[in-house]
Write a protein that holds these residues in place. Structure first.
Motif, PDB file in Angstrom:
ATOM      1  N   GLY A 177      16.246  54.232  78.902  1.00 39.43           N
ATOM      2  CA  GLY A 177      17.404  54.393  79.704  1.00 39.43           C
ATOM      3  C   GLY A 177      17.482  55.441  80.600  1.00 39.43           C
ATOM      4  N   GLY A 178      16.103  55.897  81.192  1.00 31.78           N
ATOM      5  CA  GLY A 178      15.787  56.574  82.322  1.00 31.78           C
ATOM      6  C   GLY A 178      16.106  56.273  83.546  1.00 31.78           C
ATOM      7  N   ALA A 179      15.846  56.496  84.559  1.00 36.66           N
ATOM      8  CA  ALA A 179      16.186  56.264  85.792  1.00 36.66           C
ATOM      9  C   ALA A 179      15.943  54.612  86.270  1.00 36.66           C
ATOM     10  CB  ALA A 179      15.658  56.940  86.959  1.00 36.66           C
ATOM     11  N   SER A 180      14.566  54.392  85.753  1.00 35.65           N
ATOM     12  CA  SER A 180      14.075  53.043  85.749  1.00 35.65           C
ATOM     13  C   SER A 180      15.159  51.970  85.086  1.00 35.65           C
ATOM     14  CB  SER A 180      12.617  52.913  85.255  1.00 35.65           C
ATOM     15  OG  SER A 180      11.972  53.513  85.960  1.00 35.65           O
ATOM     16  N   GLY A 181      15.626  52.183  83.910  1.00 39.69           N
ATOM     17  CA  GLY A 181      16.347  51.311  83.278  1.00 39.69           C
ATOM     18  C   GLY A 181      17.759  51.101  83.796  1.00 39.69           C
ATOM     19  N   ILE A 182      18.326  52.294  84.299  1.00 37.28           N
ATOM     20  CA  ILE A 182      19.567  52.211  84.857  1.00 37.28           C
ATOM     21  C   ILE A 182      19.548  51.326  86.281  1.00 37.28           C
ATOM     22  CG2 ILE A 182      21.605  53.421  85.800  1.00 37.28           C
ATOM     23  CD1 ILE A 182      20.981  53.559  82.709  1.00 37.28           C
ATOM     24  N   VAL A 183      18.454  51.614  87.111  1.00 39.26           N
ATOM     25  CA  VAL A 183      18.344  51.063  88.302  1.00 39.26           C
ATOM     26  C   VAL A 183      18.222  49.434  87.926  1.00 39.26           C
ATOM     27  CG1 VAL A 183      16.698  50.424  90.288  1.00 39.26           C
ATOM     28  CG2 VAL A 183      17.617  52.968  89.500  1.00 39.26           C
TER      29      VAL A 183
ATOM     30  N   ALA B  41      19.436  47.795  85.338  1.00 42.31           N
ATOM     31  CA  ALA B  41      20.703  47.434  85.028  1.00 42.31           C
ATOM     32  C   ALA B  41      21.478  46.740  86.194  1.00 42.31           C
ATOM     33  CB  ALA B  41      21.049  48.228  83.967  1.00 42.31           C
ATOM     34  N   ALA B  42      21.557  47.967  86.953  1.00 43.97           N
ATOM     35  CA  ALA B  42      22.324  47.873  88.216  1.00 43.97           C
ATOM     36  C   ALA B  42      21.954  46.570  89.049  1.00 43.97           C
ATOM     37  CB  ALA B  42      22.333  48.988  88.926  1.00 43.97           C
ATOM     38  N   HIS B  43      20.826  46.212  89.194  1.00 45.19           N
ATOM     39  CA  HIS B  43      20.237  45.211  89.887  1.00 45.19           C
ATOM     40  C   HIS B  43      20.608  43.765  89.174  1.00 45.19           C
ATOM     41  CE1 HIS B  43      18.129  46.402  93.480  1.00 45.19           C
ATOM     42  NE2 HIS B  43      18.175  47.873  93.022  1.00 45.19           N
ATOM     43  N   LEU B  44      20.582  43.709  87.845  1.00 47.68           N
ATOM     44  CA  LEU B  44      21.081  42.564  87.009  1.00 47.68           C
ATOM     45  C   LEU B  44      22.242  42.571  87.457  1.00 47.68           C
ATOM     46  CD1 LEU B  44      19.206  43.398  83.620  1.00 47.68           C
ATOM     47  CD2 LEU B  44      18.680  41.686  85.158  1.00 47.68           C
TER      48      LEU B  44
ATOM     49  N   LEU C 139      12.724  48.321  94.357  1.00 50.92           N
ATOM     50  CA  LEU C 139      12.169  46.926  94.911  1.00 50.92           C
ATOM     51  C   LEU C 139      11.912  46.094  93.610  1.00 50.92           C
ATOM     52  CD1 LEU C 139      10.211  47.965  98.047  1.00 50.92           C
ATOM     53  CD2 LEU C 139      12.596  46.887  97.689  1.00 50.92           C
ATOM     54  N   GLN C 140      11.024  46.705  92.554  1.00 49.92           N
ATOM     55  CA  GLN C 140      10.685  46.123  91.382  1.00 49.92           C
ATOM     56  C   GLN C 140      11.753  45.486  90.797  1.00 49.92           C
ATOM     57  OE1 GLN C 140       8.415  49.367  89.316  1.00 49.92           O
ATOM     58  NE2 GLN C 140       6.516  47.960  89.522  1.00 49.92           N
ATOM     59  N   ALA C 141      12.740  46.162  90.430  1.00 54.01           N
ATOM     60  CA  ALA C 141      14.010  45.775  89.687  1.00 54.01           C
ATOM     61  C   ALA C 141      14.741  44.687  90.377  1.00 54.01           C
ATOM     62  CB  ALA C 141      14.994  47.027  89.607  1.00 54.01           C
TER      63      ALA C 141
END
Length: 461
Positions: free
Chosen positions: A10-16, A18-21, A435-437
């Motif tokens: 649930g860090g920056a990668s996880g929130i980004v 979720a936002a892209h989903l 970009l990955q997300a």
């Protein structure tokens, strides 16, 4: 059709992620999102959990939106929520305190929870210990023994975080500065984490000696005017050895400077192509790069804002900070102090140094002596994953699908962020993570679920 996606981390990668989903939902496809995170703060991780205003983003505010296609999203958020910081950023060439980006990510999560496009995001405050894949989906195994079924899983955790059991070395992200302002402090590493720690000490009016030790003894270079050089893949010698590639890069910098340009222009122009370069780089060249060139690459690629550089140079000039070339050997506790042993590169001798505090700021590429987090360790032991050839992270294919021990790509488990470092190299900054997300979210939206569904209880059928 609703697809259940579990995000591990649930860090920056996880929130980004979720936002892209949420952004990729439509009338035909919706996502139900669960985030599994044992830590107390969502959206912040290590980088954005700081509350020190001296700890600045090392990417300009205009370049760190969570969405590549909405580049001013973070800037607009700043103007709406912290107008004074937005005004200061304009005067400070666009660099703002990192804590504001953590606030921005928390706001993104709150927005997700009220979005009409997605069901409220579910947060599970536990550690993920393993995964089981099925033809119809995957099961997420939690520390309390419970199981969460999902259609797909995205691993958005770090690859390895230093354990408190790493002896007397202190965690720079967790440990406060010494109460004794005259304490002797040693910092291992001279990268951006060291910059933050030294600034924290200076902010606390620390008066004792501060010694930073690293193999090359190099500080991150300061940012300058932003004018990226236009480069295409046709300009780059893809597949060449690291020796040839670095010679080509050096000549390009010299030629660009000869016509009045800056070396930063070349580095910034190269950024969109770095993952492609890494992909085509021969394996032996990757290893050689890590041994001989990574430190030089880091200081030019991962730069610090000019305001931070000015403060560090003043500390060096005043004698508050010293930098030494050395290789860490060992650290032993001695009462309330630490005996540090390091190899002094200048004298080629082993030296012992007694310090009141030793902070480990050597970065994410250092392998933890205590191994990997439980989830990654479990995936490797069960053959569901394999490490990349250099041991920097797990191995993924070009679509961010996890690769198992037999070399087969999973269609249920994806990864983004630091866990993919060995496969893609540039995976730790928001411009790369977003970009990955985006790519993963679009894949999951397009993935057909004809063979199975999820019941209301969350069971896979």
């Amino acid at each position: 059709m609703t697809k259940h996606i579990v995000i591990i981390g649930g860090g920056a990668s996880g929130i980004v992620m979720a936002a892209h989903l949420a952004q990729n939902c439509n009338q035909a496809v919706k996502f139900r999102i669960t985030i599994v995170e044992a830590g107390p703060h969502l959206g912040r991780g290590l980088a954005y959990s700081t509350s020190n205003p001296s700890h600045l983003l090392n990417v300009r505010a205009a370049g760190i939106s969570a969405f590549a296609e909405v580049p001013d999203d973070f800037v607009r958020w700043l103007h709406a929520n912290h107008p004074e910081a937005a005004a200061e950023a304009a005067m400070a060439d666009g660099f703002v305190p990192r804590m504001f980006y953590g606030d921005y990510l928390e706001d993104l999560l709150r927005t997700l929870s009220t979005s009409a496009q997605t069901a409220p995001v579910r947060i599970i405050a536990q550690e993920c210990c393993g995964l089981r894949q099925h033809e119809a989906g995957a099961e997420v195994l939690l520390a309390d023994g419970s199981v969460v079924p999902a259609h797909f899983v995205v691993i958005a955790s770090g690859y390895g975080v230093r354990s408190a059991a790493d002896g007397p070395l202190r965690d720079p992200w967790q440990e406060e500065v010494p109460q004794d302002r005259d304490a002797r402090v040693v910092v291992l590493g001279t990268g951006l984490t060291m910059v933050d720690k030294v600034l924290s000490l200076l902010d606390a009016d620390h008066q004792g000696p501060i010694l930073a030790i690293s193999r090359k003894g190099l500080l991150p270079r300061p940012h300058g005017p932003h004018h990226p050089l236009s480069l295409s893949t046709a300009d780059i010698p893809l597949g060449a050895s690291i020796h040839y590639l670095m010679r080509w890069l050096t000549r390009l910098v010299v030629a660009h400077q000869a016509v009045g340009g800056d070396w930063r222009d070349v580095m910034d122009g190269l950024r969109p192509h770095i993952q492609t370069i890494w992909k085509h780089l021969p394996k032996d060249s990757r290893a050689r790069f890590l041994r001989h060139a990574a430190s030089f690459w880091d200081i030019h690629r991962h730069r610090m804002p000019q305001t931070q550089a000015t403060r560090l140079q003043a500390a060096l000039y005043d004698g508050k900070l010293a930098i030494k070339k050395g290789r860490f050997v060992d650290a032993l506790a001695n009462s309330d102090r630490t005996i540090l042993t390091f190899h002094d590169i200048a004298s080629s001798t082993c030296c012992d140094l007694e310090a009141d505090a030793v902070y480990d700021c050597r970065g994410i590429r250092r392998k933890s002596i205590h191994g990997l987090p439980p989830l990654l360790n479990s995936l490797l032991k069960q053959g569901q994953a394999r490490q990349d050839c250099l041991g920097l992270g797990l191995e993924f294919d070009s679509n961010f699908n996890l690769i198992d021990a037999r070399g087969k790509s999973s269609h249920r488990i994806f990864g983004l962020g630091p866990v993919t470092l060995g496969t893609f190299w540039e995976t730790i900054a928001i411009p790369d993570i977003r970009l990955q997300a985006q790519h993963i979210a679009r894949q999951l939206q397009a993935h057909r679920l004809e063979a199975f569904t999820l019941s209301k209880s969350g069971e896979v059928h």
